[in-house]
Design an enzyme around this catalytic site. Sequence first.
Site, PDB file in Angstrom:
ATOM      1  N   SER A 299       0.800  -1.211   0.000  1.00  0.00           N
ATOM      2  CA  SER A 299       0.000   0.000   0.000  1.00  0.00           C
ATOM      3  C   SER A 299       0.840   1.272   0.000  1.00  0.00           C
ATOM      4  CB  SER A 299      -0.952  -0.055   1.194  1.00  0.00           C
ATOM      5  OG  SER A 299      -2.000   0.839   1.027  1.00  0.00           O
ATOM      6  N   ASP A 310      10.118   5.423 -10.268  1.00  0.00           N
ATOM      7  CA  ASP A 310       9.743   6.032 -11.543  1.00  0.00           C
ATOM      8  C   ASP A 310      10.552   7.295 -11.827  1.00  0.00           C
ATOM      9  OD1 ASP A 310       7.960   4.041 -12.008  1.00  0.00           O
ATOM     10  OD2 ASP A 310       6.156   5.288 -11.942  1.00  0.00           O
ATOM     11  N   LYS A 324      -0.921  -4.051  -3.346  1.00  0.00           N
ATOM     12  CA  LYS A 324      -2.210  -3.445  -2.996  1.00  0.00           C
ATOM     13  C   LYS A 324      -2.268  -2.038  -3.578  1.00  0.00           C
ATOM     14  CE  LYS A 324      -5.231  -2.149   0.844  1.00  0.00           C
ATOM     15  NZ  LYS A 324      -5.247  -0.685   0.575  1.00  0.00           N
TER      16      LYS A 324
END
Length: 444
Positions: A299, A310, A324
């Site tokens: 999460s 990224d 999740k």
Amino acid sequence: MKKFVMAALGGTLASVVATTQFVGPLLAQEQNRPSSVYEQLDLFGDIFERIRAQYVSEVDEADLIEAAINGMLTSLDPHSSYLPPDDAADMRVQTRGEFGGLGIEVTQEDGFVKVVSPIDDTPADAAGVEAGDFITHVDGESVLGLNLDEAVDKMRGPVGSEIVITIVREGEDEPFDITIIRDTIKLTAVRSRLEAETVILRVTTFNDQTFPNLSAGIAKQIEEAGGIDNVNGFVLDLRNNPGGLLTQAIRVSDAFLNEGEIVSTRGRDPSDGERFNATLGDLAEGKPLVVLINGGSASASEIVAGALQDHRRAIVVGTKSFGKGSVQTVMPLRGNGAMRLTTARYYTPSGRSIQALGVSPDIVVEQPRRDPNAEEEETTNRFSRSEADLRGSLDNDSLTEDEIRQIEADRAKAEEAAKLREEDYQLAYAIDILRGLSALGPKQ
């Protein structure tokens, strides 16, 4: 009633598979009638009345309604559920960082309770519970067939009381019991320390304390190192971190970024989507960063790892995370209960969803499981000798005494790092990466 909404990514994860059959004239009559929402509500009312009037023993009407509400929510996905007043109060306490229990984050899989991760320095952690363990029995009673809330209720109890849980673990031939003494769980959201020239930031949860703890920890360790120039990098350890508050995940990501998107959320209505961007100010001042993750990182942890990966701000090391990728909104209800409802999916800056897939590390590093029955291997050979041990060997005439002392000090640090590999291989690997980057020098 005023509605208060909080985005929560952690908490107890719930999954229920229920098969219920109604047989007889009641169902047969309904099958021949056109279906509509109101008719289905009438059907619910009929069933409720028949249970209340004809069930073999007297039932609590409030319990029936709560069970129906919870069944409706848990049928949607593993993370939507109804929180009775006591559970809602417990959840509010947990986000502040102190609560009673065993210290494990759990979900449900194949009818059994599965450990997402044990929380650092809690009774479960000390007893040896591991991420990925299945809990099949509590005090000798099977949890198969119970929904997650019911199973969790069985694990609750007074502080100081004993509980025996039966564990099935991958790699173990037989189930085994673990005895745990319940205690008050006081979460320290972030622990920081120096390991040679590397700052280690261990983030255990994302609650109200996380970013303040992180910021203070970074400042403290930089000061202890004698300034940022004496720090070769940072390790952000998110292993076995089950998540928590979305706001805190955003702030932790922002702590290492100067610009760009951190995460976006998209709900059922495209107009409800949100984007969260970084603000100027990197607390690590551009120093190299390694993020550690494993299957217990879920999460909010995945938001942070995905954002830093990224943006190429960090090298992600470890094993695939939990996967999740949804956002739960907690809505207070009348009677002091609450509803936890999945309202959106979240996406990393590149637009990828990690739902069910997890974050894949840039460098896969497994944590070797130590065999407690194996004898310790001899790490040094008492008969080993070097040139310096030979009688009459020549001195090194190219180095000053200060330079020799520096070489010996560097060698001692390397030997300390080797010891760390025995205790925590993944962390030692991350530190080695930063040491290697430091040896290459700054980018030109």
